[in-house]
Structure formats: C-alpha cells, structure tokens
Scaffold this motif. Structure first.
Motif, PDB file in Angstrom:
ATOM      1  N   VAL A  57     -16.807 -13.780  21.832  1.00 46.54           N
ATOM      2  CA  VAL A  57     -16.845 -14.159  23.147  1.00 46.54           C
ATOM      3  C   VAL A  57     -15.936 -13.341  23.794  1.00 46.54           C
ATOM      4  O   VAL A  57     -16.228 -12.506  24.836  1.00 46.54           O
ATOM      5  CB  VAL A  57     -16.747 -15.582  23.380  1.00 46.54           C
TER       6      VAL A  57
ATOM      7  N   GLY B 202     -14.757 -19.081  16.279  1.00 47.79           N
ATOM      8  CA  GLY B 202     -13.831 -19.894  16.828  1.00 47.79           C
ATOM      9  C   GLY B 202     -12.274 -19.499  17.001  1.00 47.79           C
ATOM     10  O   GLY B 202     -11.466 -20.286  17.463  1.00 47.79           O
TER      11      GLY B 202
ATOM     12  N   GLY C 258     -12.097 -17.751  20.221  1.00 48.99           N
ATOM     13  CA  GLY C 258     -13.524 -17.185  20.431  1.00 48.99           C
ATOM     14  C   GLY C 258     -13.340 -15.816  20.265  1.00 48.99           C
ATOM     15  O   GLY C 258     -13.826 -15.009  21.414  1.00 48.99           O
TER      16      GLY C 258
ATOM     17  N   ARG D 226     -15.015 -25.634  22.297  1.00 48.51           N
ATOM     18  CA  ARG D 226     -14.538 -24.378  23.128  1.00 48.51           C
ATOM     19  C   ARG D 226     -15.423 -23.817  24.119  1.00 48.51           C
ATOM     20  O   ARG D 226     -15.288 -22.827  24.570  1.00 48.51           O
ATOM     21  CB  ARG D 226     -14.203 -23.264  21.923  1.00 48.51           C
ATOM     22  N   SER D 227     -16.958 -24.375  23.904  1.00 40.03           N
ATOM     23  CA  SER D 227     -18.058 -23.631  24.486  1.00 40.03           C
ATOM     24  C   SER D 227     -17.761 -23.904  26.063  1.00 40.03           C
ATOM     25  O   SER D 227     -18.250 -22.960  26.549  1.00 40.03           O
ATOM     26  CB  SER D 227     -19.342 -24.484  24.226  1.00 40.03           C
TER      27      SER D 227
ATOM     28  N   PHE E 175     -17.028 -26.115  18.044  1.00 39.40           N
ATOM     29  CA  PHE E 175     -17.939 -25.365  18.939  1.00 39.40           C
ATOM     30  C   PHE E 175     -17.950 -25.841  20.321  1.00 39.40           C
ATOM     31  O   PHE E 175     -17.675 -25.434  21.369  1.00 39.40           O
ATOM     32  CB  PHE E 175     -19.196 -25.017  18.194  1.00 39.40           C
ATOM     33  N   GLY E 176     -17.907 -27.373  20.126  1.00 45.21           N
ATOM     34  CA  GLY E 176     -18.303 -28.257  21.294  1.00 45.21           C
ATOM     35  C   GLY E 176     -16.827 -28.237  22.143  1.00 45.21           C
ATOM     36  O   GLY E 176     -16.845 -28.074  23.206  1.00 45.21           O
TER      37      GLY E 176
ATOM     38  N   TRP F  42     -15.867 -20.727  26.930  1.00 50.29           N
ATOM     39  CA  TRP F  42     -16.619 -19.407  26.724  1.00 50.29           C
ATOM     40  C   TRP F  42     -17.507 -19.475  27.987  1.00 50.29           C
ATOM     41  O   TRP F  42     -17.767 -18.166  28.510  1.00 50.29           O
ATOM     42  CB  TRP F  42     -17.408 -19.759  25.314  1.00 50.29           C
ATOM     43  N   VAL F  43     -18.350 -20.206  28.464  1.00 53.25           N
ATOM     44  CA  VAL F  43     -19.222 -20.060  29.345  1.00 53.25           C
ATOM     45  C   VAL F  43     -18.315 -19.798  30.683  1.00 53.25           C
ATOM     46  O   VAL F  43     -19.177 -18.909  31.449  1.00 53.25           O
ATOM     47  CB  VAL F  43     -19.868 -21.527  29.596  1.00 53.25           C
TER      48      VAL F  43
END
Length: 414
Positions: free
Chosen positions: A326, A378, A323, A285-286, A282-283, A289-290
């Motif tokens: 997202v 993910g 993701g 790819r985050s 998650f970290g 995503w943002v």
C-alpha cells in the motif's frame, strides 16, 4: 587496473551484510553509534562501485527496472511540491532507494561472487540470530534496558522480552532477515558438492529455528511456504526424488508437530495462535490503508518517495506504518507501481514457462522475491535498509538466470 578495482568492489559488496551485523552489535554497547547513518555511508560507497561496474540495460527487465529506479528518484520533485519536507525524501533515499541498486550487483555477479554474497548474507543473518538467542536465554539487564530504550519491548522485564526474539534489531526485521536466509539456503542445498549441501542444511535448520523464535506471523508463514515450494520443485519439477518423498515429508512434519504438541504443548499453541491470527492482521490495518489511498494527491504518479512512510508522521496525516504494498502504491501511484510489478511478473512468467528448467535455476531468488511480496502486505520490509538489499540482489540475479542461454548455465546446479 579497472579489473582489479572491480574485484575490490565485488569483495566489498560481499562483505556488506557482515559489516551491518557488526555495526548493530557494536550499537548494543556504544549507544552513540548512529546505525542508520553508518549503514547508509557504507551502502552508498558500495552503490557507487556497483554503478561504476555493473549497470546494464540489456534485457526488457533491466530497462523497466531502470525506469522504476529513475521514477523513484525524480518523485522527490512532487513529494516536496505536495508539502513533504526534502529531509523526508532524502531519508527515504537512504533506506529505500539505495538498496534498489543491489539489483545490478545481482545482475553482474558471476556464480562465484553470487555464492560469496549469499554466504556473507547467511553469516550475517545467522550471527544476528545467534546473538539474539544468547540474549533471549541469558536475559541480561543491559540487554533488557537496550530493548526497552529502542522500543523493541513495551515493558523492561524478562517475560516481555521473551515474547519474541528481538535480537539487536527488533523482531520485525529479525523475522524478515531469517525468512530470507531460509530461502537463500536453497542456493547451497541445490549444489552437487556434498560439503556445500551440508552447509546448506545447517543454514536451513538454523534459519528455521531463528525465524520461529522471532515469532513474526508473516515470516513464519513464508518459511513454511518456502519448504513446500522447495519440495515441489525438487520432486515434481526436477524429479530429483521419487514421489514417495512427498509422503515421507508430510509424515515427518506430522510426527514433529505431534511430538511438539505432546512434549511442549505451550510452544505448539503459541505458534499456532500466531499463525492462525494472520487474517486478523489485515483487518487491523485495512482502515489505515484505505485512508492513505483516499488521501493521495495524484493516483497516477503517487505522492512521492517517503510521503507516506514513518518519516512523514506528524506531517502527513495518513501514513502507512504496516503495509509495504500500500505504501508503494500511495508513493509511486499507478505508473510507478506498474513498473515494478511488470519486472516481477516477467520473472514469474519466464520462470514458469521458460525452457531448460528456468524455475529450477532461480529457486532461492524466487523464494526471496515472493517472501518479500507476502511480508510487504502487512509490514514495510522494503523500507528496512537492513533487509531490502538482499531482495533487490535476488531480483537482479533472477533476471540474470532466466535470460541465460542453456550453454551458459551448464544445468540446474551451475
């Protein structure tokens, strides 16, 4: 005439997954085959047949899903308006939109054809796994070169090839494929016929084996979660087994883990490290995503189907390569995302609160849907033309089963 034609369409849909596997296998030896275009052609033929015989708007879920399908289709208007080439949208229609229509096959197939469709899917998935296992062990030069050319591996050697079992589609799609097949095995395990149960056990064991060989974190997690869910429904909801089976199951799992740890500690540590690293994914790819969400042109209707997918790379500065949820939000916005969430939530609510053991009747379907959602956190599994049709078929079948009257179901095993 119409009845016979409908039968042919149903037979064709049941054969579509084995056909996909044959296409990919042929591609290993004939690189001129365009797997995506070929699959799209055969899938499109099936979609035409489904639209001719299985479209329905009978329930609230059907109507909301129909709106979602239409929303995806018309989103091409603003997708192009926001500067994305029409070719990107059309390409996304083939891989993301066409599989959605399998929802109506799930809604329209009776128990016999549902079983045949699931058999076809299981045969395709496990054949893909068996082919992958043979190549994984054998490691022929032509397969290593094939894997490197198709970017399954970063270095054309045996150790790199054996990090994950890529089969002939890559470890990502392979992981999703066999995670779904693990879930679908419940369809056969929950039947009363001994022969069907035995087939279900074989399907389950092979699916678990191939899912761990694929070594995809999210897929392995979904397999483990499915086993817990299956036992919960079997023991707690249906009360088919006494509570002592929970302790027997836990003891068996612990014994297997200890045995693997002692006999093959390297294998144990390999999978443990992969599963333990799920939060790290998650970290990783985050940030992207943002960026993708912040770059949206319209939060209400999204930027259009395909606008943030891999086809838009080089055109759209912020794509969502890993993701699916997202990606869904950035392309469909609040309105489109709310539609599909509504369908899924209605299924969950009716399954968990409905009378006559609605949950028991859709164990494989609910497991497939849940796995797709979890893996979509993910990865873009719903963007994979090979993997997406089974999810929408399960979605449609879940709607069919939760809306059946007691006299229509004939009990849990019908």
């Amino acid at each position: 005439m119409a009845t016979k034609l409908k039968k042919y369409v149903n037979e064709y849909i049941c054969f579509i997954y084995p056909l996909f596997t044959l296409i990919y296998f042929a591609y290993v030896f004939f690189s001129s085959i365009r797997t995506g275009i070929t699959m799209t052609f055969f899938l499109a033929v099936g979609v035409v047949g489904i639209c001719a015989f299985h479209l329905t708007f009978a329930t609230a879920c059907d109507r909301v899903f129909a709106l979602y399908v239409l929303f995806n289709l018309i989103s091409g208007i603003w997708c192009v308006h926001y500067g994305i080439p029409l070719s990107v949208f059309v390409g996304e229609v083939s891989t993301t939109f066409l599989p959605m229509i399998l929802y109506y096959a799930g809604r329209g197939f009776d128990e016999e054809y549902a079983a045949r469709y699931y058999h076809g899917f299981m045969v395709a998935a496990l054949l893909m796994g068996a082919i992958g296992a043979v190549f994984y062990i054998w490691a022929p030069r032509f397969y290593i070169d094939f894997s490197y050319v198709n970017e399954f591996i970063s270095k054309a050697d045996v150790p790199t090839m054996r990090v994950r079992m890529n089969s002939i589609i890559g470890s990502g799609p392979m992981g999703a494929f066999v995670a779904y097949s693990t879930c679908v095995s419940a369809f056969f395990l929950r039947k009363d016929e001994k022969k069907t149960k035995i087939i279900g056990v074989i399907y389950l064991l092979l699916s678990i084996l191939f899912s761990f060989m694929a070594n995809q974190r999210s897929a392995m997690f979904c397999v483990i979660l499915f086993l817990v869910f299956y036992e919960f429904v079997d023991i707690v909801v249906d009360r088919r087994k006494p509570m002592k089976y929970i302790w027997i199951a836990l003891g068996s799992v612990a014994a297997i883990l200890v045995a693997v740890f002692i006999v093959a500690r390297g294998v144990f540590e390999k999978f443990y490290i992969r599963l333990a690293s799920i939060p790290d994914g998650f970290g990783e790819r985050s940030g992207s995503w943002v960026d993708a969400v912040n770059s949206m042109k319209n939060i209400w209707i999204g930027d259009g189907l395909g606008s943030h997918g891999h086809r838009a790379a080089g055109i759209q500065p912020y794509i969502v390569a890993d993701g699916g949820l997202v990606k869904l939000y950035t392309e469909m916005g609040i309105i489109g995302t709310a539609m599909i969430i509504t369908v899924v939530v209605m299924i969950y609510i009716k399954a968990l609160t409905g009378r006559n053991k609605k949950l028991s009747g859709i164990v494989p379907e609910l497991a497939v849907i849940t796995s797709a959602i979890l893996m979509s956190i993910g990865s873009n599994v719903l963007e994979m033309e090979l993997c997406a049709p089974i999810v929408y078929f399960a979605l449609g079948r879940a709607v069919l089963k939760i809306n059946e009257k007691p006299e229509d179901t004939g009990g849990v095993n019908n």
